[in-house]
Motif scaffolding. Structure first.
Motif, mmCIF file in Angstrom:
data_model
loop_
_atom_site.group_PDB
_atom_site.id
_atom_site.type_symbol
_atom_site.label_atom_id
_atom_site.label_comp_id
_atom_site.label_asym_id
_atom_site.label_seq_id
_atom_site.Cartn_x
_atom_site.Cartn_y
_atom_site.Cartn_z
ATOM 1 N N SER A 185 38.076 -30.385 7.856
ATOM 2 C CA SER A 185 39.092 -29.190 8.281
ATOM 3 C C SER A 185 38.388 -27.728 8.162
ATOM 4 C CB SER A 185 40.416 -29.434 7.516
ATOM 5 O OG SER A 185 41.119 -28.193 7.280
ATOM 6 N N MET A 196 37.954 -38.434 11.308
ATOM 7 C CA MET A 196 38.534 -37.199 10.530
ATOM 8 C C MET A 196 38.461 -37.453 8.966
ATOM 9 S SD MET A 196 39.458 -34.096 10.989
ATOM 10 C CE MET A 196 40.074 -32.977 10.047
ATOM 11 N N LEU A 226 40.112 -39.850 7.488
ATOM 12 C CA LEU A 226 41.181 -40.536 6.902
ATOM 13 C C LEU A 226 41.036 -41.948 6.528
ATOM 14 C CD1 LEU A 226 43.810 -38.589 8.828
ATOM 15 C CD2 LEU A 226 43.764 -38.326 6.505
ATOM 16 N N PHE A 269 42.752 -31.911 13.130
ATOM 17 C CA PHE A 269 43.298 -32.937 13.876
ATOM 18 C C PHE A 269 44.771 -32.651 13.854
ATOM 19 C CE2 PHE A 269 44.145 -37.546 12.514
ATOM 20 C CZ PHE A 269 44.260 -37.943 13.915
ATOM 21 N N ASN A 317 52.754 -35.215 10.608
ATOM 22 C CA ASN A 317 52.602 -34.818 9.130
ATOM 23 C C ASN A 317 52.852 -33.360 8.721
ATOM 24 O OD1 ASN A 317 50.067 -37.101 9.948
ATOM 25 N ND2 ASN A 317 51.146 -37.412 7.678
ATOM 26 N N PRO A 370 39.064 -35.388 4.404
ATOM 27 C CA PRO A 370 39.381 -34.583 5.591
ATOM 28 C C PRO A 370 39.757 -33.181 5.260
ATOM 29 C CG PRO A 370 40.956 -36.582 5.103
ATOM 30 C CD PRO A 370 39.745 -36.615 3.939
ATOM 31 N N ARG A 416 50.117 -25.583 13.993
ATOM 32 C CA ARG A 416 49.704 -25.415 12.639
ATOM 33 C C ARG A 416 48.009 -25.690 12.767
ATOM 34 N NH1 ARG A 416 51.116 -29.994 8.373
ATOM 35 N NH2 ARG A 416 49.863 -31.175 9.704
#
Ligand SMILES: Nc1ncnc2c1ncn2[C@@H]1O[C@H](COP(=O)(O)OP(=O)(O)OP(=O)(O)O)[C@@H](O)[C@H]1O
Ligand SMILES: [Mg+2]
Lengths: 311, 235
Positions: B74, B48, B50, B80, B86, B70, B147
């Motif tokens: 996205s 991803m 990170l 993710f 988070n 990221p 989300r």
């Protein structure tokens, strides 16, 4: 009429000072809350705002525009110019630092802002010299005087109104727009923010520019009270740090209230206590109050344990 | 859909992943299994963006996306849901969900996605005005998954989605995963709940000490003696 005039004077001065401290503190709180930077160059944004404002005002007042236009152009233009400078500073220094180091961020950025502050102070001194540049009066109209039947300095009240409008607009932006929501998201969880597709780099630059915008507006709208000079930024910097410490680091709502509290305290001290305490009375009273509050509430008046920097 | 080639990832000098290879096809549900500390989370984070990989490549829909930020991934359609969740603690549940659709421009689409997420997790709708930081662990889990779904991703990567959930909610999560496949979403899922995961997944990889040690269809793996002993607790 004499007493009424004094009361008015007291309120006008308090609100003007308070509004300006709020404007400064909000930007400082924003940068601290979102970027975790303790910005000690924030006062220089105020200084740049005053200088830019002065030059824009002198240029526009020669154009023969209606009397209310030059000050408006001056304040808005100064804010935008400072926002641009702040954006460039963010791109060239903090972004570069962020790429290279992760550890000791708060300390490193603090030192970086100190350096920027010294460069801006002395740079402006080299470019613009040591002369004070101010105006005796910014807003020409006498409408307030005729309305209230005695002489009232409109500059101070208008400065307060500008502070209210700028902060109001800023708070609306933060709470009602997608970008504002993204700023709050970044302040609460950077990883989460990047996972939903928020470009952290863009938000950081935007936030730093916005803090510059607000400080620039403050500097320009007080041109008739404090003239532009290279080292004028120190006082508003310390005052806005007072506010943040007073209300709790990084709370935007708190900074607004805190700025007003400080404005009133200071004006009260200079107006009524300097007879007994001398010229340092306002600093003395402010610090005494802050220490007392911190003894009772170490996180500041509005301090909370949840990290919710930008609200 | 997603291809990982010879990925090496290290924290400082401590190398965690060694030569990891994976290939996930469009519309599949693929599970990644492994003991605690095997490097599953590390793998997902470096996919991803990170964690920058030391060596190796990540391809998404045929495009080399190694080292992308990221937020770019996205926007390319990868969601993710991290182990740490988070979520935005000082915001309401609904604001959290709306931020999940941050880069979706079409207002009507955002509204219909929100409705779908609320249908999937009615609990979130009941709590839509509550601050996310005051939600229970299980509710936060649902919020993080919700989300992730708000942007209608093509690929969703879930790190231990059932952790801390009560049995009913675990069921909801696995049902959600099943319904997602009918919508042509590709899913990568890391789970300790091996039994249930092999039930929904078509294939699985088994990781140990930062390397892939086994791969195969869920059926093969659930029959495999080693997997039975180590991960299913059967002798
Ligand atoms: N930031 C870090 N710095 C150093 N080592 C780390 C860091 N994060 C993880 N590790 C180490 O990397 C290894 C793999 O961790 P990882 O979180 O990827 O495991 P995991 O398979 O997800 O485990 P779990 O099932 O417990 O979630 C572990 O040994 C862990 O201690
Ligand atoms: Mg993990």
């Amino acid at each position: 009429m004499e007493v009424l005039g004094q009361v008015w004077d007291f309120f006008a001065t308090s609100m003007m000072r308070g509004g300006m401290y709020s404007l400064m503190a909000v930007g400082l709180a924003l940068v601290f809350g979102v970027m975790n930077i303790a910005n000690f160059a924030h006062g220089e944004f105020y200084m740049l705002g005053a200088f830019f404002g002065y030059f824009i005002l002198s240029a526009t007042s020669k154009l023969g525009l209606p009397a209310f236009l030059p000050p408006i152009i001056c304040i808005a233009g100064a804010g935008l110019c400072v926002a641009l400078v702040a954006g460039i500073i963010e791109r060239t220094s903090f972004r570069a630092l962020r790429k290279r180091s992760k550890g000791q961020w708060l300390m490193n950025t603090f030192l970086l802002t100190l350096g920027i502050s010294i460069i801006l102070q002395n740079g402006s001194r080299i470019v613009w010299g040591g002369r004070y540049r101010g105006v005796t009066r910014m807003w020409k109209g006498d409408f307030l005087n005729s309305l209230l039947d005695y002489s009232l300095p409109p500059d101070r009240l208008i400065a307060f109104l500008i502070a209210v409008l700028s902060i109001g607009g800023f708070v609306l932006f933060l709470n009602k727009t997608t970008t504002g929501r993204a700023i709050r998201a970044v302040s609460q969880d950077e990883v989460g923010a990047s996972l939903v597709g928020i470009n952290l780099g863009f938000i950081h630059t935007l936030v730093f520019s916005l803090s510059g915008l607000l400080a620039g507006i403050a500097g320009a709208s007080l041109l008739s009270v404090t003239p532009a000079s290279s080292f004028m930024g120190t006082m508003p910097l310390y005052k806005s740090w007072f506010v943040l410490i007073l209300v709790g680091m990084g709370s935007i709502g708190g900074s607004i209230v805190g700025g007003l509290i400080l404005g009133f305290l200071e004006t009260f001290a200079t107006t009524y206590l300097s007879v007994y305490l001398g010229s340092g009375s306002s600093e003395f009273v402010c610090l005494a109050v802050i220490i007392t509050i911190l003894l009772i509430k170490p996180n500041g008046i509005f301090g909370k344990s949840v990290k919710s920097a930008v609200e | 859909m997603l291809r990982v080639e010879n990925l090496d990832v290290a924290y400082g000098h401590l190398q965690i992943l060694r030569q990891v290879n994976m290939n996930i096809n469009n519309g599949e549900i693929v599970a990644i299994l492994g003991a605690n500390g095997a490097g599953k989370t590390t793998l997902l984070k470096s996919v991803m963006g990170l964690l920058p990989p030391k060596a190796g490549k990540v391809f998404y829909r045929g495009e080399d996306v190694t080292g992308r930020a990221p937020f770019e991934l996205s926007r390319l359609g990868i969601a993710f849901v991290p182990e740490e969740r988070n979520i935005f603690q000082a915001m309401t549940v609904e604001d959290n969900l709306l931020l999940g659709a941050y880069f979706v421009k079409d207002k009507a689409k955002i509204r219909s996605n929100l409705k779908e997420v609320y249908e999937m997790f009615p609990r979130l709708e009941e709590r839509r005005k509550q601050l996310a930081g005051t939600m229970s662990g299980g509710e936060r889990q649902m919020l993080a998954i919700g989300r992730g779904l708000m942007s209608k991703p093509h690929l969703i990567i879930l790190d231990e989605p059932s952790m801390g959930l009560s049995p009913t909610n675990v069921l909801i999560v696995f049902q959600t995963i099943k319904t997602l496949t009918s919508q042509e979403v590709t899913i990568v899922i890391v789970e300790q709940n091996v039994d249930a995961t092999l039930n929904v997944a078509s294939r699985a990889y088994v990781m140990e000490h930062g390397a892939v040690v086994m791969e195969g269809s869920s059926q093969e793996l659930s029959q495999n003696d080693y997997v039975k002993k180590m991960y299913l607790g059967q002798s």
